[in-house]
Design an enzyme around this catalytic site. Structure first.
Site, PDB file in Angstrom:
ATOM      1  CD  GLU A 169       0.333  18.486  38.989  1.00 33.17           C
ATOM      2  OE1 GLU A 169       0.637  17.344  39.136  1.00 33.17           O
ATOM      3  OE2 GLU A 169       0.887  19.460  39.657  1.00 33.17           O
ATOM      4  CD  GLU A 209       1.505  17.888  43.843  1.00 30.78           C
ATOM      5  OE1 GLU A 209       2.518  17.314  44.240  1.00 30.78           O
ATOM      6  OE2 GLU A 209       0.826  17.342  43.044  1.00 30.78           O
TER       7      GLU A 209
END
Length: 514
Positions: A317, A195
């Site tokens: 995810e 991220e």
């Protein structure tokens, strides 16, 4: 007039309204299978977050909780039964604050740190590189290590790769030997940051692309170990990120990640995991199914730069994200898991199977005690969630050939201008030629009479399991651990290539043709 279909398991009964029964038709193209469903689509994710690691996977060798070399015996055995193919670690946001050398050597000498991302709890580093990679060996799964790009150096990541994978007479290999591991581990999957647009550094895609090129250069292949290098990808609808990475990094990466959560939003309440109405339930189904549109758009961008599909997309995810359970620590993301979550799992997996020409891995968040977990623990107790049972029922699809299907069913318009089909399905053929079909009746109230055209398939009967419950809000607790649990399913008949299935409301079934 109503008839009841009784399913032989405690606390499990589904009322089927025969007068209001709906219908759906499916055609399985058993002769058109091309793509393999990679087992890694059923991947897991473990982060240093709440009680995922400590108290979930790991209790230490001296714990009075039964353990195998420090790993909880009950959790370990449950995960073995699940055939976990790949496990991602140490994060998540934690990965970009994790300094691996703090987690090696004698445990009493390992420094503590504050887990600033997740509740400010103290991390004692007793679960580190050795503990993770040894667990993967014991489970028989591939490790997926996320490297620190946000706060770590190129040298730190390069040395970590050497420590894990070099068998030579090198400084890091010798340090590993000093710490008790002579032979290098096999490591395939290496994430270069996580991220990076957010908690991993708040970067622009152009800047991260340059960092990826730099960091990945020094992540070398040692002694026959071949790294599969994964760039930190986009969050759900950020298509620009994917475009920039494909343009500026291209084939320097083996894979590009993507994150997509079934969540109401990122500010304010996300809603209760257990207290919701039918409108909330159907909205959740629409939101989880939107992952298909997201996958299509990212795949289209990747196709523009990589027509031969050499670069994999990894949804590393995904899953539901609700408010933490009342009375639990804020930032630990501990949530219960109802029949609604089971449907998010089954519907999502059905979608993933359709895109395996590009999608090569998916990792649900997370494995124990965090978000849409497989398992919940409390002290010495353990409970398996409805999502666990979906993964167990679906594991027959791992490494099987995906069979295209045509599906016709009723649809429902739901909140936020989404449309939800009332039936979801997927089919596969394993290496022995056995066909498995998974069906989900999303309708909360009415049964489905499903007619399945099997073509030239020679099957004469089918056996299966069903997962359902009295209410959508039902879940397994430590006091009542078997409220939502699979049971044998027999409401199926085959005659001359046509299979009829009576699927109760709000139920998930996996069938094996024989």
């Amino acid at each position: 007039m109503k008839a009841k279909l009784l399913v032989s398991t405690a606390f499990l009964a589904a009322s089927v309204s025969l007068s209001a029964q709906k219908s759906a038709t499916i055609t399985v193209h058993a002769d058109q299978g091309k793509e393999i469903i990679p087992k890694e689509i059923y991947g897991q994710f473990a982060e240093h977050l709440g009680s995922c690691i400590y108290g979930g996977l790991w209790v230490g060798e001296n714990s009075d909780i039964p353990n195998i070399k420090g790993y909880r015996t009950d959790v370990f055995n449950a995960l073995k039964d699940l055939s976990v193919p790949v496990l991602r670690w140490p994060g998540g946001c934690f990965a970009d604050e994790y300094h691996w050398m703090d987690g090696i050597g004698p445990k009493e000498n390992r420094p503590k740190m504050v887990n600033n991302n997740w509740g400010g709890t103290i991390e004692d580093n007793s679960f580190g590189t050795h503990e993770f990679l040894n667990l993967c060996e014991m489970l028989g799964c591939e490790p997926y290590v996320s490297g620190n790009v946000g706060s770590g150096t190129v040298e730190e990541l390069a040395k970590w790769v050497e420590y894990m994978t070099s068998d030579g007479d090198s400084p890091m290999a010798n340090l590993r030997r000093k710490n008790g591991r002579d032979k290098a581990w096999k490591l395939k999957y290496l994430g270069v940051g996580n991220e990076s647009w957010g908690c991993g550094g708040s970067m622009r895609p152009e800047y991260y692309a340059d960092l990826y090129r730099r960091y990945s250069t020094y992540c070398r292949n040692y002694d026959g170990n071949r790294l599969f290098k994964i760039a930190s990808g986009a969050s759900d609808y950020d298509y620009k990120w994917t475009d920039v990475l494909m343009n500026r990094v291209g084939h320097r990466m083996d894979g590009l990640s993507l994150h997509y959560y079934t969540v109401t939003g990122w500010s304010g309440s996300k809603g209760s995991a257990t207290q919701f109405n039918k409108d909330d339930y159907y909205w959740t189904m629409g939101k989880c199914l939107e992952v298909e549109d997201v996958l299509k758009k990212h795949c289209t961008i990747m196709d523009k730069y990589d027509k031969d599909k050499k670069i994999a997309l990894l949804l590393d995810e995904w899953g539901t994200w609700w408010d933490e359970e009342p009375g639990t620590i804020k930032g630990h993301l501990y949530q219960q898991n109802t029949l609604r979550d089971a449907f998010v799992a089954s519907l999502s997996l059905d979608v993933f199977h359709k895109y395996t020409d590009r999608l090569k891995m998916a990792n649900i968040a997370q494995i124990v005690n965090v978000l849409q977990s497989m398992i919940l623990t409390k002290d010495k107790e353990m409970v398996l969630t409805p999502t666990y049972y979906v993964f167990k029922m679906y594991k027959v699809h791992q490494d099987a050939t995906y069979l295209p299907i045509d599906l016709t069913c009723e649809k429902m318009s739901v909140r936020d201008n989404r449309t939800v089909p009332m039936v979801s399905a997927t089919a596969s053929k394993n290496k022995d030629g056995v066909i498995h079909i998974s069906l989900s009746n999303v309708d909360a109230d009415e049964a489905q009479e499903i007619t399945i055209n099997l073509g030239d398939t020679k099957a004469k009967k089918a056996i299966g399991e069903i997962l359902t419950a009295s209410k959508l809000t039902d879940y397994n607790s430590f006091e009542k651990p078997n409220i939502v649990k699979p049971a044998p399913f027999k409401e199926v008949k085959i005659n001359k290539g046509t299979m009829k299935v009576k699927l109760p409301a709000k139920s998930i079934v996996t069938l094996e043709l024989q």
